[in-house]
Design a protein around this motif. Structure first.
Motif, mmCIF file in Angstrom:
data_model
loop_
_atom_site.group_PDB
_atom_site.id
_atom_site.type_symbol
_atom_site.label_atom_id
_atom_site.label_comp_id
_atom_site.label_asym_id
_atom_site.label_seq_id
_atom_site.Cartn_x
_atom_site.Cartn_y
_atom_site.Cartn_z
ATOM 1 N N LYS A 116 0.846 -1.189 0.000
ATOM 2 C CA LYS A 116 0.000 0.000 0.000
ATOM 3 C C LYS A 116 0.888 1.248 0.000
ATOM 4 C CE LYS A 116 -4.028 -2.132 0.491
ATOM 5 N NZ LYS A 116 -3.531 -3.501 0.243
ATOM 6 N N PRO A 117 0.378 2.360 -0.515
ATOM 7 C CA PRO A 117 1.149 3.610 -0.439
ATOM 8 C C PRO A 117 1.480 3.934 1.017
ATOM 9 C CG PRO A 117 -0.748 3.871 -1.892
ATOM 10 C CD PRO A 117 -0.912 2.549 -1.218
ATOM 11 N N GLY A 118 2.661 4.498 1.223
ATOM 12 C CA GLY A 118 3.087 4.845 2.568
ATOM 13 C C GLY A 118 3.953 3.792 3.227
ATOM 14 N N MET A 119 3.966 2.587 2.662
ATOM 15 C CA MET A 119 4.795 1.528 3.253
ATOM 16 C C MET A 119 6.281 1.747 2.983
ATOM 17 S SD MET A 119 2.732 -2.062 2.690
ATOM 18 C CE MET A 119 1.214 -2.416 3.591
ATOM 19 N N ILE A 120 6.595 2.469 1.918
ATOM 20 C CA ILE A 120 7.988 2.756 1.572
ATOM 21 C C ILE A 120 8.201 4.262 1.650
ATOM 22 C CG2 ILE A 120 9.740 2.684 -0.258
ATOM 23 C CD1 ILE A 120 8.338 0.137 -1.290
ATOM 24 N N ASN A 121 9.240 4.676 2.322
ATOM 25 C CA ASN A 121 9.590 6.096 2.442
ATOM 26 C C ASN A 121 10.423 6.478 1.222
ATOM 27 O OD1 ASN A 121 10.627 8.629 3.025
ATOM 28 N ND2 ASN A 121 11.093 8.165 5.159
ATOM 29 N N TRP A 131 18.641 7.914 -10.589
ATOM 30 C CA TRP A 131 17.785 7.217 -11.562
ATOM 31 C C TRP A 131 16.834 6.303 -10.822
ATOM 32 C CZ3 TRP A 131 19.393 7.450 -16.990
ATOM 33 C CH2 TRP A 131 18.531 6.779 -17.870
ATOM 34 N N PHE A 132 15.560 6.250 -11.271
ATOM 35 C CA PHE A 132 14.560 5.324 -10.735
ATOM 36 C C PHE A 132 13.959 4.548 -11.894
ATOM 37 C CE2 PHE A 132 10.057 4.377 -9.813
ATOM 38 C CZ PHE A 132 10.238 3.510 -8.745
ATOM 39 N N HIS A 133 13.876 3.215 -11.747
ATOM 40 C CA HIS A 133 13.346 2.380 -12.826
ATOM 41 C C HIS A 133 12.210 1.488 -12.322
ATOM 42 C CE1 HIS A 133 13.111 -0.094 -16.388
ATOM 43 N NE2 HIS A 133 13.291 -1.172 -15.654
ATOM 44 N N TRP A 134 11.163 1.379 -13.143
ATOM 45 C CA TRP A 134 10.037 0.486 -12.862
ATOM 46 C C TRP A 134 9.588 -0.141 -14.173
ATOM 47 C CZ3 TRP A 134 4.981 1.544 -14.785
ATOM 48 C CH2 TRP A 134 4.855 2.780 -15.439
ATOM 49 N N THR A 135 8.743 -1.158 -14.095
ATOM 50 C CA THR A 135 8.196 -1.764 -15.306
ATOM 51 C C THR A 135 6.681 -1.884 -15.193
ATOM 52 O OG1 THR A 135 8.047 -4.131 -14.762
ATOM 53 C CG2 THR A 135 10.261 -3.253 -15.273
ATOM 54 N N GLY A 136 6.048 -2.145 -16.324
ATOM 55 C CA GLY A 136 4.600 -2.297 -16.363
ATOM 56 C C GLY A 136 4.094 -3.533 -15.646
ATOM 57 N N ILE A 137 4.996 -4.400 -15.225
ATOM 58 C CA ILE A 137 4.586 -5.587 -14.459
ATOM 59 C C ILE A 137 4.077 -5.188 -13.076
ATOM 60 C CG2 ILE A 137 5.464 -7.676 -13.333
ATOM 61 C CD1 ILE A 137 7.329 -8.018 -15.758
ATOM 62 N N THR A 138 4.730 -4.215 -12.443
ATOM 63 C CA THR A 138 4.383 -3.857 -11.064
ATOM 64 C C THR A 138 2.947 -3.339 -10.931
ATOM 65 O OG1 THR A 138 6.708 -3.428 -10.593
ATOM 66 C CG2 THR A 138 5.106 -2.509 -9.063
ATOM 67 N N PRO A 139 2.510 -2.345 -11.714
ATOM 68 C CA PRO A 139 1.124 -1.888 -11.565
ATOM 69 C C PRO A 139 0.097 -2.912 -12.045
ATOM 70 C CG PRO A 139 2.196 -0.741 -13.378
ATOM 71 C CD PRO A 139 3.263 -1.502 -12.664
ATOM 72 N N ALA A 140 0.538 -3.970 -12.713
ATOM 73 C CA ALA A 140 -0.394 -5.019 -13.129
ATOM 74 C C ALA A 140 -0.767 -5.940 -11.981
ATOM 75 C CB ALA A 140 0.226 -5.844 -14.264
ATOM 76 N N LEU A 141 0.003 -5.905 -10.889
ATOM 77 C CA LEU A 141 -0.190 -6.865 -9.809
ATOM 78 C C LEU A 141 -1.415 -6.566 -8.959
ATOM 79 C CD1 LEU A 141 3.523 -7.181 -8.597
ATOM 80 C CD2 LEU A 141 2.271 -8.716 -10.133
ATOM 81 N N SER A 142 -1.641 -5.283 -8.649
ATOM 82 C CA SER A 142 -2.758 -4.903 -7.791
ATOM 83 C C SER A 142 -2.900 -3.389 -7.805
ATOM 84 C CB SER A 142 -2.510 -5.356 -6.336
ATOM 85 O OG SER A 142 -1.410 -4.656 -5.779
ATOM 86 N N ALA A 146 0.097 -0.505 -7.968
ATOM 87 C CA ALA A 146 0.037 0.622 -8.908
ATOM 88 C C ALA A 146 0.137 1.948 -8.162
ATOM 89 C CB ALA A 146 -1.265 0.561 -9.724
ATOM 90 N N ASP A 147 -0.554 2.043 -7.028
ATOM 91 C CA ASP A 147 -0.525 3.286 -6.242
ATOM 92 C C ASP A 147 0.868 3.544 -5.664
ATOM 93 O OD1 ASP A 147 -3.206 3.643 -6.769
ATOM 94 O OD2 ASP A 147 -3.885 2.820 -4.837
ATOM 95 N N ALA A 148 1.534 2.486 -5.192
ATOM 96 C CA ALA A 148 2.885 2.638 -4.648
ATOM 97 C C ALA A 148 3.858 3.051 -5.742
ATOM 98 C CB ALA A 148 3.338 1.336 -3.992
ATOM 99 N N CYS A 149 3.653 2.513 -6.931
ATOM 100 C CA CYS A 149 4.509 2.863 -8.069
ATOM 101 C C CYS A 149 4.314 4.332 -8.443
ATOM 102 C CB CYS A 149 4.180 1.951 -9.249
ATOM 103 S SG CYS A 149 5.475 1.861 -10.489
ATOM 104 N N ILE A 153 7.101 7.375 -8.490
ATOM 105 C CA ILE A 153 7.373 8.190 -9.688
ATOM 106 C C ILE A 153 7.226 9.675 -9.378
ATOM 107 C CG2 ILE A 153 6.520 8.747 -12.010
ATOM 108 C CD1 ILE A 153 5.649 5.717 -12.135
ATOM 109 N N ARG A 154 6.159 10.017 -8.676
ATOM 110 C CA ARG A 154 5.930 11.435 -8.354
ATOM 111 C C ARG A 154 6.996 11.971 -7.413
ATOM 112 N NH1 ARG A 154 -0.743 11.562 -7.957
ATOM 113 N NH2 ARG A 154 -1.063 11.790 -10.217
ATOM 114 N N THR A 155 7.437 11.142 -6.476
ATOM 115 C CA THR A 155 8.519 11.573 -5.584
ATOM 116 C C THR A 155 9.807 11.780 -6.372
ATOM 117 O OG1 THR A 155 7.519 10.329 -3.758
ATOM 118 C CG2 THR A 155 9.810 11.008 -3.500
ATOM 119 N N ALA A 156 10.099 10.853 -7.283
ATOM 120 C CA ALA A 156 11.295 10.977 -8.118
ATOM 121 C C ALA A 156 11.235 12.244 -8.971
ATOM 122 C CB ALA A 156 11.442 9.743 -9.003
#
Length: 347
Positions: A116-121, A131-142, A146-149, A153-156
């Motif tokens: 859930k959002p807020g679990m990672i600072n 640099w921050f990297h993510w893939t489309g697999i992560t928001p596909a999970l739940s 998607a919200d944590a991703c 991104i917005r923090t980055a």
């Protein structure tokens, strides 16, 4: 520019049949670990780039073994958070010639799927990163993933950290009531570098290459046909200064051609095409490309062509290595870039 790279996503236990056996033939499974963003982090660590992998794992011995494996390759795991029920699993049956490989997922209710959002600072995680990297697999999970991703991104973006995305469309993962087309645009809007292939662009954003049939699976792929995809993606997501398309021609399960293009808004750069005739393991091929690309863009910031060539050569070598991780060095990649693909014994 700070060179530390942070990647975020799921890592899984990989259980693969040995020796090209089918699932119903094998009484053994070979255990390794892998996942898109973790694979990128391992590549970068091998190249001497400081790489940190962020995820959510359960507190059990399998997760501990996973973390130890990442540490073995020099990946920083100190920002992983713990909780939830389980580590996801995927089963792999490696194909041969006309028989395609098969993947069966067992990842429902994995620890990261319940994030859930807020679990990672994220401000703390990204404070030393460039640099921050993510893939489309992560928001596909739940929805939570998607919200944590999106939170990351917005923090980055706020912190001036370069953001890259591998679109990585997986139709079998979008199960929680939303489609990739609904979720991905908001996330991709915050990205500076985009990587994908023709299927990703079409299935997620409805963008097609002009004059190309996406159902084509055999033989050579003309790189120039994909400039239109790059232009359309950049028009849709103007923050993206670089758009990269990987080009795979699948002759059979053991024989592929492999290349890529990079568009920087002005010029389309094309890479050499490698003819990979005896594939050992193609799982993680796209991730090895992304790892090579990030290394190239960090190391050769004024030379997009060289960065692209490094990515394609690095990924070509990954097809010779068993497991998800691309365990090659900068020297090995650069030797291939110079044309040394003979495979002669190094003494």
């Amino acid at each position: 520019m700070k060179k530390k790279v942070v990647t975020f996503g799921e890592i899984m236990l990989r259980l693969a049949t040995p020796d090209y056996l089918r699932f119903n033939q094998s009484n053994q499974l070979t255990a390794t670990f892998g996942g898109g963003e973790a694979n990128v982090a391992v590549s970068l660590a091998n190249y001497g780039i400081e790489a940190s992998f962020v995820s959510r794992l359960p507190q059990n011995d399998i997760a501990r073994a996973c973390v130890m494996d990442l540490r073995k390759y020099g990946v920083d795991t100190s920002s992983i958070v713990y909780g939830g029920e389980r580590l996801g699993i995927y089963f792999l049956e490696t194909g041969a010639v006309a028989r395609a490989s098969k993947v069966v997922y067992d990842r429902a209710h994995s620890s990261i799927a319940d994030i859930k959002p807020g679990m990672i600072n994220w401000k703390e995680v990204l404070k030393d990163a460039g640099w921050f990297h993510w893939t489309g697999i992560t928001p596909a999970l739940s929805q939570g993933a998607a919200d944590a991703c999106l939170e990351a991104i917005r923090t980055a973006n706020e912190m001036g950290v370069t953001v890259s995305c591998d679109l990585n469309y997986r139709k079998n993962l979008w199960k929680y009531g939303k489609t990739a087309s609904e979720v991905m645009p908001q996330l991709v809007e915050g990205c500076d570098v985009l990587l994908g292939n023709e299927e990703d662009a079409e299935k997620v954003f409805g963008i097609k290459p002009e004059g190309f049939d996406a159902s084509q699976t055999e033989g050579e792929v003309d790189a120039a046909e994909f400039e239109s995809v790059c232009r359309q993606l950049q028009a849709r997501f103007p923050r993206a200064k670089k758009v990269i398309i990987t080009l795979r021609g699948s002759i059979n399960a053991n024989h592929n051609t492999w290349s890529g293009v990079l568009y920087d808004g002005k010029e389309l750069f094309t890479a050499p095409t490698y003819n990979i005739t005896h594939i050992v393991d193609r799982v993680g091929g796209g991730d090895s490309f992304m790892g090579g690309l990030i290394y190239g863009l960090i190391s050769y910031p004024e030379d997009s062509r060289k960065a692209l060539h490094f990515a394609v050569a690095a990924s070509c070598l990954k097809h010779t290595i068993y497991g998800d991780f691309n365990q090659v060095t900068v020297e090995e990649v650069e030797n291939l870039m110079k044309g040394d693909g003979s495979g002669r014994v190094s003494r």
